[in-house]
Design an enzyme around this catalytic site. Sequence first.
Site, mmCIF file in Angstrom:
data_model
loop_
_atom_site.group_PDB
_atom_site.id
_atom_site.type_symbol
_atom_site.label_atom_id
_atom_site.label_comp_id
_atom_site.label_asym_id
_atom_site.label_seq_id
_atom_site.Cartn_x
_atom_site.Cartn_y
_atom_site.Cartn_z
ATOM 1 N N GLN A 61 -11.075 2.870 9.354
ATOM 2 C CA GLN A 61 -11.081 4.110 9.884
ATOM 3 C C GLN A 61 -12.666 4.607 10.261
ATOM 4 O O GLN A 61 -13.448 4.211 9.069
ATOM 5 C CB GLN A 61 -10.297 5.324 9.157
ATOM 6 C CG GLN A 61 -9.052 4.608 8.849
ATOM 7 C CD GLN A 61 -8.468 4.047 7.702
ATOM 8 O OE1 GLN A 61 -9.633 3.312 6.980
ATOM 9 N NE2 GLN A 61 -7.508 3.999 7.180
ATOM 10 N N THR B 66 -6.218 7.068 12.417
ATOM 11 C CA THR B 66 -7.334 7.832 12.438
ATOM 12 C C THR B 66 -7.562 8.830 11.562
ATOM 13 O O THR B 66 -6.394 9.453 11.403
ATOM 14 C CB THR B 66 -7.141 8.585 14.064
ATOM 15 O OG1 THR B 66 -7.420 7.264 15.024
ATOM 16 C CG2 THR B 66 -8.353 9.456 14.389
ATOM 17 N N GLY C 120 -1.038 8.494 -9.333
ATOM 18 C CA GLY C 120 -1.726 7.220 -9.168
ATOM 19 C C GLY C 120 -1.858 6.389 -7.918
ATOM 20 O O GLY C 120 -0.909 6.968 -7.013
ATOM 21 N N GLU D 9 -7.701 7.757 -5.406
ATOM 22 C CA GLU D 9 -7.454 6.925 -4.219
ATOM 23 C C GLU D 9 -8.747 5.783 -4.403
ATOM 24 O O GLU D 9 -9.522 5.915 -4.989
ATOM 25 C CB GLU D 9 -7.312 7.623 -3.098
ATOM 26 C CG GLU D 9 -5.797 7.954 -2.578
ATOM 27 C CD GLU D 9 -5.212 6.860 -2.067
ATOM 28 O OE1 GLU D 9 -5.600 5.880 -1.964
ATOM 29 O OE2 GLU D 9 -4.074 7.269 -1.425
ATOM 30 N N SER D 10 -8.432 4.827 -3.414
ATOM 31 C CA SER D 10 -9.439 4.056 -3.199
ATOM 32 C C SER D 10 -9.637 3.355 -1.887
ATOM 33 O O SER D 10 -8.428 3.709 -1.175
ATOM 34 C CB SER D 10 -9.265 2.452 -4.162
ATOM 35 O OG SER D 10 -8.078 1.789 -3.619
ATOM 36 N N HIS D 11 -10.703 2.895 -1.406
ATOM 37 C CA HIS D 11 -10.881 2.338 -0.123
ATOM 38 C C HIS D 11 -11.481 1.019 -0.203
ATOM 39 O O HIS D 11 -12.578 0.903 0.133
ATOM 40 C CB HIS D 11 -11.651 3.090 0.883
ATOM 41 C CG HIS D 11 -10.566 3.866 2.039
ATOM 42 N ND1 HIS D 11 -11.055 4.288 3.061
ATOM 43 C CD2 HIS D 11 -9.333 4.101 1.804
ATOM 44 C CE1 HIS D 11 -10.079 4.860 3.729
ATOM 45 N NE2 HIS D 11 -9.170 4.612 2.968
ATOM 46 N N HIS E 257 0.802 -1.341 0.005
ATOM 47 C CA HIS E 257 -0.108 0.013 -0.033
ATOM 48 C C HIS E 257 0.795 1.360 -0.016
ATOM 49 O O HIS E 257 0.604 2.120 -0.777
ATOM 50 C CB HIS E 257 -0.794 -0.055 1.261
ATOM 51 C CG HIS E 257 -1.925 1.123 1.290
ATOM 52 N ND1 HIS E 257 -3.118 1.179 0.418
ATOM 53 C CD2 HIS E 257 -1.825 2.173 2.004
ATOM 54 C CE1 HIS E 257 -3.576 2.220 0.862
ATOM 55 N NE2 HIS E 257 -2.867 2.927 1.757
ATOM 56 N N SER F 179 -3.377 -1.029 -6.327
ATOM 57 C CA SER F 179 -4.238 -1.801 -5.067
ATOM 58 C C SER F 179 -4.040 -3.235 -5.638
ATOM 59 O O SER F 179 -4.896 -3.637 -6.586
ATOM 60 C CB SER F 179 -5.419 -1.466 -5.146
ATOM 61 O OG SER F 179 -6.292 -2.035 -4.044
ATOM 62 N N ASP G 281 -3.937 7.618 -12.559
ATOM 63 C CA ASP G 281 -4.246 6.064 -12.898
ATOM 64 C C ASP G 281 -4.507 5.168 -11.542
ATOM 65 O O ASP G 281 -3.651 5.668 -10.307
ATOM 66 C CB ASP G 281 -3.207 5.157 -13.644
ATOM 67 C CG ASP G 281 -2.149 5.162 -13.346
ATOM 68 O OD1 ASP G 281 -1.810 5.452 -12.084
ATOM 69 O OD2 ASP G 281 -1.003 4.706 -14.159
#
Length: 702
Positions: free
Chosen positions: A225, A294, A505, A82-84, A36, A508, A468
């Site tokens: 989070q 956090t 970019g 970004e991603s989660h 990550h 993931s 990207d």
Amino acid sequence: MILTLSKTEMEVVRRVLGREPKEAEWKLVDALWSEHCSYKSSKVFLRSLPSTGPNVIMSVEDWQDAGAVDVGDGLALVLKVESHNHPSAIDPFNGAATGVGGILRDIISKGAKPIALLDMIRVGKLDDKGKWLLKNIISGIGFYGNSVGVPVVGGELSFDETYNDNPLVDVACAGIVSKDSIVPSVVREPGLRLVLAGFTGLDGLGGASFASRKLSGMDEIGAVQIADPFAGKIIIDVTLEIAKEVEAIKDLGGGGLAVAVTEMANGLGAVVNLERVPLRFEYLSPEDIIISETQERMLFAVKPEKVESVCAKFREYNYPCEDIGEITAEPKVRFLYNGEPVAELPSDLLLSPPLNVWPAERKPRKREPEREVALGEALRAVLTHPDLVSKEWAYSQFDYEVGTSTVVKPGQGDSAVVELPNGKYLALKGDANQDLCAEDAYECGKAIVAEAYRNLATVGARGIALVDHLQFGDPRKPHVYQDFIDAVRGISEASKFFSIPVVGGKVSFHNEDKNGNPIKPTPLVVMAGLVEGKLARNRVEEGDLVLIGETRNELAGTLFSRIFGGGGEVAKTRLMEDLIASNLVIKGINEGKITWNKDVSKGGLAGALLPILAKGFSVRISSSQVIGTSNLLGKMFSESGGRFLVLTSDPQWFMYQAGRMGIQALAIGKVTKDGSKLVLDYETFPMDSIVENYYSFLEGSL
């Protein structure tokens, strides 16, 4: 907490230190060396992406939180994606909401004001679990974006069973700043104080490591989070107010203080006094303080004489702010608690994980024969697929007009458009294509860049920068790694062709289902562009339909083939055709020749016609004018690139201009105000039920 370090990596750490690391030090290394944060399995290939250009101000430089390009008049556009994904699979509301919060903080870390958000969501089938995931993902994004006053101006929503267990939640953000006021994320000199704003709690412990392994379903909720957009609003407002008073800004994202401090020091050293960190709970251990993720926290590098004035701004809102340490000349990162060392590691060790190049093997692709399907059956199945229905239920959850700069709103065109402070129009679009990538990741990498470029052209814009996000399964699996390599190669080739720099970019990995099967490869690009001349404002009315570009019989990797199976040929990306066709569309917009236009992609020509039919108009098509293949299913459902569907009152102009440019353009039919029906040659297909499904499916299914 589960460490993701391999035995080999642990031996490297022991050898460099000449001792056994403490528990806190293992956690520190685990965070910095996670996929990550470190890109250890991807960095070798990411270097092939073009990252420079005449307008680039800040690009894929190590440890910069976002990229920036010059948009004229002394302004810079800051862009990030970004991603989660993993957090959203466990707690979709907070996972999605914190994804929005995190990317907003990346933008403000450059001193830029966020002006637009895009969300690209991919979920599986809409069973009970799928409905729960989607409703909470949408709610989480809306909750955070609406609360902080940043419009969600566009995005994607796709449904594929490959995402049943592992949804993809991508968020992109654009911000604007004076190009002379961009704040770096790293420091260049020792002696600066480290100032932390925000409380530290227990949520998000080990989040970077959690995002760097497959989901196990065991004790993972603590790695998610918790979102607090009202605290986030304070962070945004105060950070932008004090940006000119500080030397560097970094969001506390993956890896918490461990990563933020080390990356900000950028090869210098740091001393952090953990007892000074503002805590939400008194009983946090020093080790947990280091790696807590956090949200709503920022780290600032500040000259000693500015510390009090910086913290005073936060304290006006009763927001915690403390001087927790300093940047040192000695290249060592030290975390102390009441003067006692908790962790002490060389900066070079933390910033230099062993890079991985895993075995790669191209998966054999079985070329199945094309399926014979009745045209009526195919039209109904493709045009009622969830990927093509109206997404109004989703974007109605978002305040897309807050800030009053949104010009082309969600659902009004292929790209979102916002007005910049200098009066220019900024177009934004995110694109991915998991079906094509599952067939040929290299062609897919090229295709998603080309599609984003075409989508910008539909509003009169030309791309200037992209970011990207590369989403794959476990890189240690040879077929997965080969797809990753191929996708990067395709994105790089197309970006170079269009002269569009990749300014940022994310990668993931470890996106898999509960049985360890990887998701379909899902690289995604978000492209930004500026309108050249006139802005296109689509309106459907009676007129002639012109199809720009050639339709090949390429049905593999399409929505049609996902539904019916079979295959045929995979679409080849012909970048020159994409460029010339886009030039023609932009020229047509500027000369007032276009009343409505759309690029031909998902669902092929049939999919491109659906928004017209949904407005209550009839479409009459002559299939003989759709040139390039004699296969009727190919004519209607091929997703060959380089094509646009244009509604105009002057079809001859397009045919003449296309001929001069060396591409195809033919009048293929007419649009009339005669109820929703499609007339293909001599056969009529009523569209009323399909149109009803178009508007009602999403809300009705949830």
